[in-house]
Design a protein around this motif. Sequence first.
Motif, PDB file in Angstrom:
ATOM      1  N   CYS A 131       0.827  -1.215   0.000  1.00 45.30           N
ATOM      2  CA  CYS A 131       0.000   0.000   0.000  1.00 45.30           C
ATOM      3  C   CYS A 131       0.857   1.259   0.000  1.00 45.30           C
ATOM      4  N   SER A 132       1.835   1.285  -0.934  1.00 44.04           N
ATOM      5  CA  SER A 132       2.687   2.472  -0.975  1.00 44.04           C
ATOM      6  C   SER A 132       3.006   2.971  -2.378  1.00 44.04           C
ATOM      7  N   ASP A 153      -5.724   8.037   1.120  1.00 41.22           N
ATOM      8  CA  ASP A 153      -4.728   9.096   0.902  1.00 41.22           C
ATOM      9  C   ASP A 153      -3.867   8.799  -0.318  1.00 41.22           C
ATOM     10  N   LEU A 154      -3.445   7.564  -0.463  1.00 42.08           N
ATOM     11  CA  LEU A 154      -2.611   7.184  -1.597  1.00 42.08           C
ATOM     12  C   LEU A 154      -3.365   7.321  -2.908  1.00 42.08           C
ATOM     13  N   GLU A 209      -8.040   4.547   5.517  1.00 37.83           N
ATOM     14  CA  GLU A 209      -7.518   5.917   5.464  1.00 37.83           C
ATOM     15  C   GLU A 209      -6.202   6.010   4.682  1.00 37.83           C
ATOM     16  N   MET A 210      -5.292   5.086   4.910  1.00 41.94           N
ATOM     17  CA  MET A 210      -4.003   5.129   4.215  1.00 41.94           C
ATOM     18  C   MET A 210      -4.189   4.901   2.713  1.00 41.94           C
ATOM     19  N   GLU A 211      -5.007   3.942   2.354  1.00 44.31           N
ATOM     20  CA  GLU A 211      -5.283   3.684   0.941  1.00 44.31           C
ATOM     21  C   GLU A 211      -5.971   4.883   0.303  1.00 44.31           C
TER      22      GLU A 211
END
Length: 107
Positions: free
Chosen positions: A44-45, A70-71, A66-68
Amino acid sequence: MPKVTFVGSAGPEHTVDAAVGDSVMSAAVKNGVPGILAECGGNCSCATCHVWVREEFAPLVGPPNEMEDDLLDLAVEERRPTSRLSCQIRVTEALGGLIVEVPPEHS
C-alpha cells in the motif's frame, strides 16, 4: 476457488482463480495479468495496482481505509468512486466473480 476478472482498457479480459485470503493484486501477479504492476509488492505504498471495482461489487469490497484513501488521492490520475488498490482487497468466497477494470495508464 473464487474467480476474479480483470478487464483491460482496450477490452481484453483475464479471468483467474484467486485463493481465499490472497489479495486481488496477488492473484493478478501470479497469473500474469497485464497492467497490475504491483511495484511495492502489496505494501500500500505505490498505487501501481489501482483498479476500478465494478459498481455491483463495490458494497462487497467496501471502501478504502484511510491510508489507501490518501494514496489514491495522491497517486491516481483518474480516481473514481469505486477506485481501490487491488493489494488491499482480500479475496473471499463472497467475492467470487469479482470484476475489476484496469485503468488505461496501466493496461
